[in-house]
Scaffold this active site. Structure first.
Site, PDB file in Angstrom:
ATOM      1  N   LYS A 206      -2.421  58.148 -12.157  1.00  0.00           N
ATOM      2  CA  LYS A 206      -3.281  58.324 -10.987  1.00  0.00           C
ATOM      3  C   LYS A 206      -3.799  59.752 -10.984  1.00  0.00           C
ATOM      4  O   LYS A 206      -3.015  60.707 -10.996  1.00  0.00           O
ATOM      5  CB  LYS A 206      -2.478  58.037  -9.719  1.00  0.00           C
ATOM      6  CG  LYS A 206      -3.263  58.354  -8.447  1.00  0.00           C
ATOM      7  CD  LYS A 206      -2.566  57.817  -7.222  1.00  0.00           C
ATOM      8  CE  LYS A 206      -3.328  58.193  -5.964  1.00  0.00           C
ATOM      9  NZ  LYS A 206      -2.685  57.641  -4.757  1.00  0.00           N
ATOM     10  N   LYS A 260      -5.911  54.693 -12.185  1.00  0.00           N
ATOM     11  CA  LYS A 260      -6.687  54.887 -10.959  1.00  0.00           C
ATOM     12  C   LYS A 260      -7.303  56.269 -10.935  1.00  0.00           C
ATOM     13  O   LYS A 260      -6.581  57.227 -11.221  1.00  0.00           O
ATOM     14  CB  LYS A 260      -5.717  54.724  -9.797  1.00  0.00           C
ATOM     15  CG  LYS A 260      -6.315  54.951  -8.443  1.00  0.00           C
ATOM     16  CD  LYS A 260      -5.268  54.746  -7.396  1.00  0.00           C
ATOM     17  CE  LYS A 260      -5.878  55.083  -6.069  1.00  0.00           C
ATOM     18  NZ  LYS A 260      -4.910  55.421  -5.089  1.00  0.00           N
TER      19      LYS A 260
HETATM   20  C1  PBG Z   1      -2.141  56.947  -1.099  1.00  0.00           C
HETATM   21  C2  PBG Z   1      -3.237  56.237  -1.770  1.00  0.00           C
HETATM   22  C3  PBG Z   1      -4.555  56.688  -1.982  1.00  0.00           C
HETATM   23  C4  PBG Z   1      -5.256  55.602  -2.499  1.00  0.00           C
HETATM   24  C5  PBG Z   1      -4.353  54.547  -2.643  1.00  0.00           C
HETATM   25  N1  PBG Z   1      -3.103  54.966  -2.197  1.00  0.00           N
HETATM   26  C6  PBG Z   1      -5.221  57.964  -1.628  1.00  0.00           C
HETATM   27  C7  PBG Z   1      -4.733  59.228  -2.173  1.00  0.00           C
HETATM   28  O1  PBG Z   1      -3.933  59.276  -3.106  1.00  0.00           O
HETATM   29  O2  PBG Z   1      -5.154  60.241  -1.623  1.00  0.00           O
HETATM   30  C8  PBG Z   1      -6.715  55.610  -2.807  1.00  0.00           C
HETATM   31  C9  PBG Z   1      -7.384  54.286  -2.882  1.00  0.00           C
HETATM   32  C10 PBG Z   1      -8.861  54.306  -2.842  1.00  0.00           C
HETATM   33  O3  PBG Z   1      -9.527  55.364  -2.847  1.00  0.00           O
HETATM   34  O4  PBG Z   1      -9.430  53.213  -2.786  1.00  0.00           O
HETATM   35  N2  PBG Z   1      -1.206  57.578  -1.843  1.00  0.00           N
END
Ligand code: PBG
Length: 337
Positions: A206, A260
């Protein structure tokens, strides 16, 4: 295969690649990848209260829903053939704290939603985000001490959060925090409490991305966030490191791994799938969805065509499932054929 090797496989004019493209029926026969409703996971946002829905301004077509309406929406998704939904709670400011203790309360919004949706629509999988950011007053995914997000203490809280979700009926817990060692800690705590069949989908690679902006609007965490997430989420410059992240999580017991965001990281999906051959999910994140909708809203792109092309690119890169806010749209389009 080196380019020169293609010499042995035919050459123009006897070989004309356009022949196989000439009719729809041949195009169907030679298609290398397929997108099916089985590949779709639909993320939804849940709010407190009853019989209420709110539009998310930066994500046209997406609504936050109270649990009763979310249950109906999940039943609708099931009727479209969608196998799994991902749940995200919108936590009221009054319940946010420095340590995010609300995250593991058995009756918090998330766990209440899991119980209700599972009871209403038992045959749809529930993937539940494990992270502290909806629950912390500073908007970080972990506990902050002296301005730093502390890893090991955070992992303990994440494991408790995951356990509370498993006890509520979550099918897949999905840590999205990027702390080190959290998969092992979650696996051990779940197994110690008889939840050995609860799956773990690790947000393994991520990235610290600008494409999460609309999501932070949707869950109302953006306004709270102090600073950025670059000390725990990955640097967009790195690809080799993604393979190490995935390797660690697999060794710690992850059942599925996620990359992601999606589109800007198709190379990572390809490499993860090619290297490990494990179930690999792509997250078509909020900012990617918002870009499609914004361009389509201005008449600059055809939403449906651009969406299906995008989702196919995830399959081509090697994704198994795809998390997308457009899952119901895609499911409908797939049904129409
Ligand atoms: C939280 C989380 C996030 C997303 C999914 N879980 C945001 C972040 O890490 O700030 C983002 C999902 C999206 O942008 O569609 N940890």
């Amino acid at each position: 295969m080196p380019a020169s090797a293609y010499g042995a496989l035919g050459a123009f004019p006897r070989t004309r690649l356009r022949r196989n493209r000439a009719d729809a029926w041949t195009r169907r026969l030679v298609a290398e990848n397929r997108l099916s409703v089985d590949d779709l996971i639909w993320p939804i946002f849940v709010i407190e209260g009853e019989n209420r829905r709110e539009a998310v301004t930066s994500m046209p077509g997406v609504e936050r829903m109270t649990i009763d309406l979310a249950s109906e929406a999940v039943a609708g998704a099931r009727d479209l053939g969608i196998a799994c939904v991902a749940l995200f709670p919108v936590v009221p400011a009054a319940l946010k704290s420095e340590d995010g203790a609300e995250s593991y309360r058995p009756d918090n919004l998330m766990n209440t939603a899991i119980r209700a949706i599972k009871a209403a629509v038992p045959d749809v999988g529930l993937l539940c985000d494990v992270a502290l950011d909806p629950y912390t007053s500073h908007g970080h995914d972990g506990i902050v001490r002296d301005g730093r997000i502390v890893n090991d203490e955070t992992v303990e809280v994440l494991a408790r959060q995951a356990l509370s979700q498993a006890e509520a009926g979550a099918d897949i817990v999905a840590p999205s925090d990027m702390m080190d060692g959290r998969i092992a800690a979650i696996r051990d705590l779940l197994d110690g409490h008889g939840h050995e069949l609860t799956r773990i989908c690790s947000y393994a690679a991520k990235y610290a991305s600008a494409f999460y902006g609309p999501f932070r609007d949707a869950v109302n965490s953006g306004g709270f966030l102090k600073g950025d997430k670059r000390t725990y989420q990955m640097d967009p410059a790195n690809a080799e490191e993604a393979l190490r992240e995935v390797a660690l999580d697999l060794n710690e017991g992850a059942d599925m791994v996620m990359v992601k965001p999606g589109l800007p990281y198709l190379d990572i999906i390809r490499r993860v799938k090619g290297t490990y051959g494990v179930p690999t999910f792509a997250y078509h994140v909020s900012g990617e969805y918002a870009m499609l909708r914004a361009a389509a809203g201005n008449g600059w792109l055809n939403y449906e065509n651009a969406l299906m092309e995008t989702l196919m690119s995830f399959k081509r890169a090697g994704s198994d499932a795809i998390l997308t806010y457009a899952a119901p749209d895609a499911a409908r389009l797939l049904k129409q054929g």
